[in-house]
Design an enzyme around this catalytic site. Sequence first.
Site, mmCIF file in Angstrom:
data_model
loop_
_atom_site.group_PDB
_atom_site.id
_atom_site.type_symbol
_atom_site.label_atom_id
_atom_site.label_comp_id
_atom_site.label_asym_id
_atom_site.label_seq_id
_atom_site.Cartn_x
_atom_site.Cartn_y
_atom_site.Cartn_z
ATOM 1 N N ILE A 21 0.851 -1.197 0.000
ATOM 2 C CA ILE A 21 0.000 0.000 0.000
ATOM 3 C C ILE A 21 0.886 1.247 0.000
ATOM 4 O O ILE A 21 0.596 2.241 -0.674
ATOM 5 C CB ILE A 21 -0.957 -0.040 1.206
ATOM 6 C CG1 ILE A 21 -2.018 -1.127 0.962
ATOM 7 C CG2 ILE A 21 -1.601 1.324 1.439
ATOM 8 C CD1 ILE A 21 -3.003 -1.342 2.085
ATOM 9 N N TYR A 164 -8.004 -11.891 12.243
ATOM 10 C CA TYR A 164 -7.279 -10.629 12.355
ATOM 11 C C TYR A 164 -6.717 -10.444 13.769
ATOM 12 O O TYR A 164 -5.773 -9.672 13.988
ATOM 13 C CB TYR A 164 -8.206 -9.472 11.977
ATOM 14 C CG TYR A 164 -7.503 -8.421 11.170
ATOM 15 C CD1 TYR A 164 -7.165 -8.652 9.846
ATOM 16 C CD2 TYR A 164 -7.135 -7.208 11.734
ATOM 17 C CE1 TYR A 164 -6.492 -7.705 9.104
ATOM 18 C CE2 TYR A 164 -6.460 -6.247 10.996
ATOM 19 C CZ TYR A 164 -6.142 -6.502 9.687
ATOM 20 O OH TYR A 164 -5.468 -5.571 8.960
ATOM 21 N N LYS A 171 -4.753 -2.384 15.703
ATOM 22 C CA LYS A 171 -5.386 -1.329 14.893
ATOM 23 C C LYS A 171 -6.302 -0.457 15.765
ATOM 24 O O LYS A 171 -6.429 0.748 15.525
ATOM 25 C CB LYS A 171 -6.182 -1.936 13.734
ATOM 26 C CG LYS A 171 -5.308 -2.562 12.651
ATOM 27 C CD LYS A 171 -4.317 -1.576 12.050
ATOM 28 C CE LYS A 171 -3.569 -2.128 10.856
ATOM 29 N NZ LYS A 171 -2.389 -1.337 10.498
HETATM 30 P P1 NAP Z 1 3.309 -4.815 3.288
HETATM 31 O O1 NAP Z 1 3.539 -4.474 1.879
HETATM 32 O O2 NAP Z 1 3.791 -6.136 3.761
HETATM 33 O O3 NAP Z 1 3.884 -3.633 4.199
HETATM 34 C C1 NAP Z 1 4.118 -3.770 5.590
HETATM 35 C C2 NAP Z 1 5.407 -3.030 5.885
HETATM 36 O O4 NAP Z 1 5.653 -2.972 7.305
HETATM 37 C C3 NAP Z 1 6.637 -3.722 5.266
HETATM 38 O O5 NAP Z 1 7.366 -2.790 4.507
HETATM 39 C C4 NAP Z 1 7.421 -4.160 6.485
HETATM 40 O O6 NAP Z 1 8.819 -4.194 6.281
HETATM 41 C C5 NAP Z 1 7.074 -3.067 7.453
HETATM 42 N N1 NAP Z 1 7.484 -3.407 8.817
HETATM 43 C C6 NAP Z 1 7.128 -4.487 9.551
HETATM 44 N N2 NAP Z 1 7.768 -4.449 10.749
HETATM 45 C C7 NAP Z 1 8.536 -3.323 10.765
HETATM 46 C C8 NAP Z 1 9.432 -2.732 11.694
HETATM 47 N N3 NAP Z 1 9.685 -3.293 12.890
HETATM 48 N N4 NAP Z 1 10.048 -1.577 11.375
HETATM 49 C C9 NAP Z 1 9.857 -0.996 10.153
HETATM 50 N N5 NAP Z 1 9.020 -1.506 9.211
HETATM 51 C C10 NAP Z 1 8.374 -2.670 9.514
HETATM 52 O O7 NAP Z 1 1.732 -4.794 3.638
HETATM 53 P P2 NAP Z 1 0.561 -3.714 3.455
HETATM 54 O O8 NAP Z 1 -0.677 -4.514 3.424
HETATM 55 O O9 NAP Z 1 0.870 -2.783 2.374
HETATM 56 O O10 NAP Z 1 0.583 -2.966 4.846
HETATM 57 C C11 NAP Z 1 0.725 -1.546 4.986
HETATM 58 C C12 NAP Z 1 -0.265 -1.036 6.024
HETATM 59 O O11 NAP Z 1 -1.586 -1.130 5.497
HETATM 60 C C13 NAP Z 1 -0.270 -1.829 7.324
HETATM 61 O O12 NAP Z 1 -0.467 -0.941 8.414
HETATM 62 C C14 NAP Z 1 -1.487 -2.716 7.151
HETATM 63 O O13 NAP Z 1 -2.032 -3.159 8.384
HETATM 64 C C15 NAP Z 1 -2.420 -1.729 6.470
HETATM 65 N N6 NAP Z 1 -3.590 -2.307 5.805
HETATM 66 C C16 NAP Z 1 -3.458 -3.323 4.922
HETATM 67 C C17 NAP Z 1 -4.598 -3.844 4.318
HETATM 68 C C18 NAP Z 1 -4.493 -4.984 3.342
HETATM 69 O O14 NAP Z 1 -5.504 -5.615 3.066
HETATM 70 N N7 NAP Z 1 -3.340 -5.260 2.784
HETATM 71 C C19 NAP Z 1 -5.863 -3.313 4.612
HETATM 72 C C20 NAP Z 1 -5.960 -2.262 5.508
HETATM 73 C C21 NAP Z 1 -4.818 -1.764 6.105
HETATM 74 P P3 NAP Z 1 9.525 -5.580 5.863
HETATM 75 O O15 NAP Z 1 8.978 -5.887 4.520
HETATM 76 O O16 NAP Z 1 10.952 -5.236 5.853
HETATM 77 O O17 NAP Z 1 9.147 -6.572 6.895
#
Ligand code: NAP
Length: 274
Positions: A21, A164, A171
């Site tokens: 995202i 979840y 969250k």
């Molecule tokens: P994503 O591409 O896997 O991104 C998650 C990111 O968090 C990764 O870059 C990861 O880094 C980073 N991260 C994890 N632990 C960390 C730490 N200790 N320090 C720094 N960075 C860290 O997944 P995404 O779905 O796009 O998630 C982004 C946000 O959107 C999250 O808050 C998620 O909950 C939210 N969200 C997602 C959805 C969905 O359906 N995908 C829906 C609503 C909200 P590494 O790759 O290096 O581990």
Amino acid sequence: MNRLLAGKKALILGVADKHSIAWGIAQAMHDQGASLAFTYQEEPKGRLERNVRKLVATLGNPEDFLLFPCDVTDDSTIDALFRVIRSEWKGLDTLVHCIAFADRDDLNKPFSQISRAGYKLAMEVSAYSLNVLARAAAPLMDERGGGSIIALTYNAVEKAVPGYNAMAAAKAALEVGVRYLAVELGLSKIRVNAISAGPVRTLSASAVKGLSALRRWTEEVSPLRENVTLADVGNTAVYLASDLSRMVTGNVIYVDSGTHVLAAQVGAVEHRQQ
Ligand code: NAP
């Protein structure tokens, strides 16, 4: 071309790959003229810096973008990050928090069985990190006369979404953080909002068991009958970073095809069938 973010400097945390995202937000902000800085987690915990560098290079000359390591559980990396941002940019307009983590085990276990350590870890990485980053960003936003902090959430907060679990608790804490930080930082014209996105296929989301069912359900019964894209979330982030949302703070904005207004969630149905 519209340049809603011309002259703005945005720090984006949470690009793992092209499905992230955070990457959708980066592309949308770049299109609107923002200068961008990115972070990555160093190995062995994080995914490859190389991947983020390659992606950033697709936006233009790599030298036009800043890229730093940051692990939100390690204060020294956060201090170092904001020291460099200060020396490179002097100030900061936007911070995008796209970070979440929970052990796969603690997402799949029943809520009553989440381990103490797993609950703490999900809270620290996914919710408390907003406090630390906001604290570090505020003085830099002050230099610019205000700013915009944007976090990403999911509506497993108001409604229980099986699968979840630990992340739902995190969250809820994140959304509370958005409201309290909005009150505190509003005096400095720093706005704090969250985008509650519908289910998107990303690396982190692959740990959530019912993701495909949630996406199917969104297509079948959500008011807009369509899953959200990275661009949909990115465009809302552009609005929140821009002066168009000058008086908007403390909100959770749903970019979820309207799913949050429905009475039932697919998760509940799947749960009953188990
Ligand atoms: P994503 O591409 O896997 O991104 C998650 C990111 O968090 C990764 O870059 C990861 O880094 C980073 N991260 C994890 N632990 C960390 C730490 N200790 N320090 C720094 N960075 C860290 O997944 P995404 O779905 O796009 O998630 C982004 C946000 O959107 C999250 O808050 C998620 O909950 C939210 N969200 C997602 C959805 C969905 O359906 N995908 C829906 C609503 C909200 P590494 O790759 O290096 O581990």
